[in-house]
Design a protein around this motif. Structure first.
Motif, mmCIF file in Angstrom:
data_model
loop_
_atom_site.group_PDB
_atom_site.id
_atom_site.type_symbol
_atom_site.label_atom_id
_atom_site.label_comp_id
_atom_site.label_asym_id
_atom_site.label_seq_id
_atom_site.Cartn_x
_atom_site.Cartn_y
_atom_site.Cartn_z
ATOM 1 N N PHE A 1 0.831 -1.402 0.106
ATOM 2 C CA PHE A 1 0.181 0.376 0.187
ATOM 3 C C PHE A 1 0.982 1.631 0.216
ATOM 4 O O PHE A 1 0.638 2.544 0.457
ATOM 5 C CB PHE A 1 -0.853 -0.090 1.556
ATOM 6 N N ALA A 2 1.802 1.111 -0.772
ATOM 7 C CA ALA A 2 2.567 2.469 -0.786
ATOM 8 C C ALA A 2 1.788 3.313 -1.518
ATOM 9 O O ALA A 2 2.152 4.600 -0.819
ATOM 10 C CB ALA A 2 4.160 1.777 -0.777
ATOM 11 N N PRO A 3 1.845 3.262 -2.471
ATOM 12 C CA PRO A 3 1.641 4.926 -3.098
ATOM 13 C C PRO A 3 0.039 5.255 -2.401
ATOM 14 O O PRO A 3 -0.072 5.964 -2.007
ATOM 15 C CB PRO A 3 0.310 3.747 -4.299
ATOM 16 N N LEU A 4 -0.732 4.556 -1.169
ATOM 17 C CA LEU A 4 -1.875 5.273 -0.790
ATOM 18 C C LEU A 4 -1.028 5.669 0.989
ATOM 19 O O LEU A 4 -1.988 6.473 1.306
ATOM 20 C CB LEU A 4 -2.386 4.297 0.258
ATOM 21 N N LEU A 5 0.074 5.153 1.590
ATOM 22 C CA LEU A 5 0.311 5.696 2.554
ATOM 23 C C LEU A 5 1.730 6.806 2.364
ATOM 24 O O LEU A 5 1.529 7.668 3.346
ATOM 25 C CB LEU A 5 0.745 5.144 3.265
ATOM 26 N N ALA A 6 2.216 7.170 1.569
ATOM 27 C CA ALA A 6 3.454 7.943 0.756
ATOM 28 C C ALA A 6 2.627 9.258 1.178
ATOM 29 O O ALA A 6 1.725 9.164 0.050
ATOM 30 C CB ALA A 6 3.985 7.414 -0.478
ATOM 31 N N PRO A 7 3.323 10.075 1.278
ATOM 32 C CA PRO A 7 2.270 11.604 1.104
ATOM 33 C C PRO A 7 2.650 11.957 -0.648
ATOM 34 O O PRO A 7 1.695 12.942 -1.035
ATOM 35 C CB PRO A 7 3.079 12.465 2.409
ATOM 36 N N HIS A 8 3.981 12.002 -0.754
ATOM 37 C CA HIS A 8 4.544 12.163 -1.923
ATOM 38 C C HIS A 8 5.343 10.977 -3.174
ATOM 39 O O HIS A 8 4.844 10.079 -2.009
ATOM 40 C CB HIS A 8 5.059 13.564 -2.443
ATOM 41 N N ALA A 9 5.165 11.515 -4.129
ATOM 42 C CA ALA A 9 6.076 10.462 -4.807
ATOM 43 C C ALA A 9 7.195 10.544 -4.858
ATOM 44 O O ALA A 9 7.966 11.446 -4.634
ATOM 45 C CB ALA A 9 5.247 10.801 -6.662
ATOM 46 N N PRO A 10 8.371 9.129 -5.203
ATOM 47 C CA PRO A 10 9.069 9.264 -4.668
ATOM 48 C C PRO A 10 10.321 9.715 -5.329
ATOM 49 O O PRO A 10 11.561 9.693 -5.470
ATOM 50 C CB PRO A 10 9.710 7.478 -4.841
ATOM 51 N N ASP A 11 9.839 10.665 -6.560
ATOM 52 C CA ASP A 11 10.863 11.402 -7.726
ATOM 53 C C ASP A 11 10.356 12.809 -7.580
ATOM 54 O O ASP A 11 10.878 13.511 -8.161
ATOM 55 C CB ASP A 11 10.172 11.217 -8.846
ATOM 56 N N ASP A 12 9.352 13.409 -6.880
ATOM 57 C CA ASP A 12 8.620 14.556 -6.615
ATOM 58 C C ASP A 12 9.855 15.187 -6.030
ATOM 59 O O ASP A 12 10.258 14.842 -5.009
ATOM 60 C CB ASP A 12 7.139 14.424 -5.644
ATOM 61 N N ARG A 13 9.845 16.909 -6.200
ATOM 62 C CA ARG A 13 10.057 17.429 -5.688
ATOM 63 C C ARG A 13 10.234 18.958 -4.978
ATOM 64 O O ARG A 13 10.247 19.382 -5.398
ATOM 65 C CB ARG A 13 11.965 18.194 -5.825
ATOM 66 N N PRO A 14 9.170 17.951 -3.770
ATOM 67 C CA PRO A 14 7.868 19.808 -2.839
ATOM 68 C C PRO A 14 8.858 20.522 -2.044
ATOM 69 O O PRO A 14 9.150 21.098 -2.018
ATOM 70 C CB PRO A 14 7.059 18.975 -2.378
ATOM 71 N N LEU A 15 10.656 19.810 -1.778
ATOM 72 C CA LEU A 15 11.055 20.788 -0.782
ATOM 73 C C LEU A 15 12.943 21.569 -2.492
ATOM 74 O O LEU A 15 13.470 22.399 -1.645
ATOM 75 C CB LEU A 15 12.101 19.864 0.150
ATOM 76 N N LEU B 1 10.352 13.377 8.053
ATOM 77 C CA LEU B 1 12.142 13.276 8.118
ATOM 78 C C LEU B 1 12.563 13.968 7.634
ATOM 79 O O LEU B 1 13.584 13.955 7.268
ATOM 80 C CB LEU B 1 12.210 11.665 7.647
ATOM 81 N N GLY B 2 12.424 15.147 6.693
ATOM 82 C CA GLY B 2 12.907 16.068 5.931
ATOM 83 C C GLY B 2 13.015 15.084 4.840
ATOM 84 O O GLY B 2 12.236 14.264 4.416
ATOM 85 N N GLY B 3 13.898 16.140 3.944
ATOM 86 C CA GLY B 3 14.310 15.683 2.294
ATOM 87 C C GLY B 3 15.240 15.241 2.542
ATOM 88 O O GLY B 3 16.395 14.987 3.244
ATOM 89 N N ASP B 4 16.082 14.604 0.896
ATOM 90 C CA ASP B 4 17.248 14.457 0.754
ATOM 91 C C ASP B 4 18.180 15.796 -0.242
ATOM 92 O O ASP B 4 17.218 16.958 -0.799
ATOM 93 C CB ASP B 4 17.626 13.494 -0.467
ATOM 94 N N GLU B 5 18.919 14.855 -0.874
ATOM 95 C CA GLU B 5 20.363 16.724 -1.286
ATOM 96 C C GLU B 5 19.261 17.306 -2.510
ATOM 97 O O GLU B 5 19.982 18.415 -3.326
ATOM 98 C CB GLU B 5 21.404 15.463 -1.760
ATOM 99 N N LYS B 6 18.658 16.639 -3.442
ATOM 100 C CA LYS B 6 17.046 16.929 -4.085
ATOM 101 C C LYS B 6 16.060 17.755 -4.134
ATOM 102 O O LYS B 6 15.175 17.676 -5.008
ATOM 103 C CB LYS B 6 17.573 15.499 -5.330
ATOM 104 N N GLY B 7 15.886 17.149 -2.425
ATOM 105 C CA GLY B 7 14.046 17.642 -2.580
ATOM 106 C C GLY B 7 13.268 17.764 -2.483
ATOM 107 O O GLY B 7 11.992 18.051 -2.386
ATOM 108 N N ARG B 8 13.850 16.083 -2.359
ATOM 109 C CA ARG B 8 12.493 14.673 -2.182
ATOM 110 C C ARG B 8 11.907 14.853 -1.023
ATOM 111 O O ARG B 8 12.716 14.461 0.050
ATOM 112 C CB ARG B 8 13.424 13.778 -3.427
ATOM 113 N N ASP B 9 10.816 14.002 -0.875
ATOM 114 C CA ASP B 9 10.267 13.544 0.605
ATOM 115 C C ASP B 9 11.025 12.022 1.410
ATOM 116 O O ASP B 9 11.262 11.769 0.139
ATOM 117 C CB ASP B 9 8.968 13.699 0.700
ATOM 118 N N LEU B 10 12.098 12.489 2.023
ATOM 119 C CA LEU B 10 13.101 11.870 2.513
ATOM 120 C C LEU B 10 11.733 10.048 3.294
ATOM 121 O O LEU B 10 12.010 8.686 2.814
ATOM 122 C CB LEU B 10 13.805 11.546 4.515
ATOM 123 N N LEU B 11 10.457 10.665 3.401
ATOM 124 C CA LEU B 11 9.710 9.678 4.114
ATOM 125 C C LEU B 11 8.632 8.504 2.720
ATOM 126 O O LEU B 11 8.709 7.720 2.941
ATOM 127 C CB LEU B 11 8.664 10.377 5.181
#
Length: 337
Positions: free
Chosen positions: A82-96, A116-126
């Protein structure tokens, strides 16, 4: 009273005490003392037979290690499915992406909506951790199934035919087992012209083949000398029927238990190959080992971006290990209590 008389009275008393139950039984009445330990030990209560699986399940339900492992594995599978339902954003989105500054803030910190913050490309870590569980599950399951299929094939050939077939198969297995598994997986994965997720699956599957082959071969050799196999041979049953109807089904129990432990090893080795850059080079699809490799350059200042994927790998591997060890102990007759 002389000592001789006292001894005579003691013998008469013992004779009378043993003759009383016999006289009662002769008259049709059981006068056995209800607290007589010999009588209690001699009484046998009727009990229904219990199959091996039912007996193992009874022990597993009382094993806290199995319960903990099963809960961890169940949570891991639910998150992956159920990853698509649990994840707030897509893995390649860069909201940050707007918060990243190469000099002052290369990694976005934890904030509202991004625990959990983001990574070096502005993607949601969670979100990437949640989607990474799906890739880890796919690699682990497919690699284990591939190793299981190859190991069952080789183990069946060696255990069923014996002779020179057994010798050839086991020498190949010995060569594969003589090499460290992670080095063998790295060697196989590096042979591919372009690394991908499938190169990781194939490399880990080949590494798992000799483990399953040797385990199944040993189980089938034990079945060859069993009574039901000898009876089938004496009745003139064909070899193929003996192998596939009698020997192989009764030999697969330890192999299936080993597959649970192999899943744990597959997850760790898949993460290691991705960490070394031998996995899928496309980081738009999150994978825990790949996330560890990307975090190594920033680990000194931002250790949390490496801690979370590493913790996920450890927890999931621990869950499969606890389940596998508990199942092996429950099915082992030597460990029954």
């Amino acid at each position: 009273m002389t000592p001789l008389n006292r001894k005579k009275e003691r013998l008469d008393g013992l004779a009378a005490s043993t003759a009383a139950p016999a006289a009662g039984q002769a008259g049709g009445v059981d006068v056995m003392d209800p607290v007589d330990p010999v009588g209690e030990a001699g009484a046998v209560r009727d009990a229904e037979g219990v199959s091996l699986l039912a007996s193992a399940w009874r022990r597993l339900r009382r094993n806290p290690m199995f319960i903990i492992g099963a809960v961890l594995v169940a949570l891991f599978i639910l998150v992956a499915v159920f990853a698509p339902l649990l994840a707030p954003h897509a893995p390649d989105d860069r909201p940050l992406i707007g918060q990243i500054s190469a000099s002052t803030n290369p990694i976005p910190k934890a904030q509202d909506g991004f625990p959990l913050g983001g990574d070096e490309k502005g993607r949601d870590l969670l979100s990437r951790l949640i989607y990474g569980s799906r890739q880890t599950l796919i690699v682990g399951v497919l690699a284990t199934l591939g190793g299981l299929a190859g190991g069952v094939t080789l183990g069946t050939l060696a255990g069923a035919f014996g002779g020179w077939v057994d010798s050839v198969v086991m020498r190949v297995v010995d060569v594969l087992l003589s090499l460290p598994s992670i080095l063998l997986a790295i060697t196989i994965a590096s042979l591919a012209s372009q690394p991908s997720q499938w190169t990781v699956i194939v490399a880990i599957a080949i590494v798992q083949v000799p483990v399953f082959a040797r385990l199944l071969r040993g189980s089938m050799l034990a079945q060859r000398s069993s009574d039901h196999v000898l009876a089938a041979r004496s009745l003139g049953v064909k070899r193929s029927a003996i192998v596939f109807r009698h020997m192989l089904p009764n030999s697969l129990g330890p192999v299936f238990v080993q597959s649970t432990l192999a899943l744990s090893v597959s997850i760790i080795e898949a993460a290691a190959l991705s960490f070394l850059g031998l996995g899928n080079p496309d980081d738009s699809k999150a994978e825990w080992g790949q996330m560890l490799g990307a975090a190594q350059n920033l680990f000194d200042l931002y250790p949390h971006i490496a801690f979370w994927p590493a913790a996920c790998i450890v927890v999931v591997s621990l869950g499969f290990t606890l389940m596998g060890e508990s199942m092996r102990e429950a099915l082992d007759p030597k460990s029954r209590r």
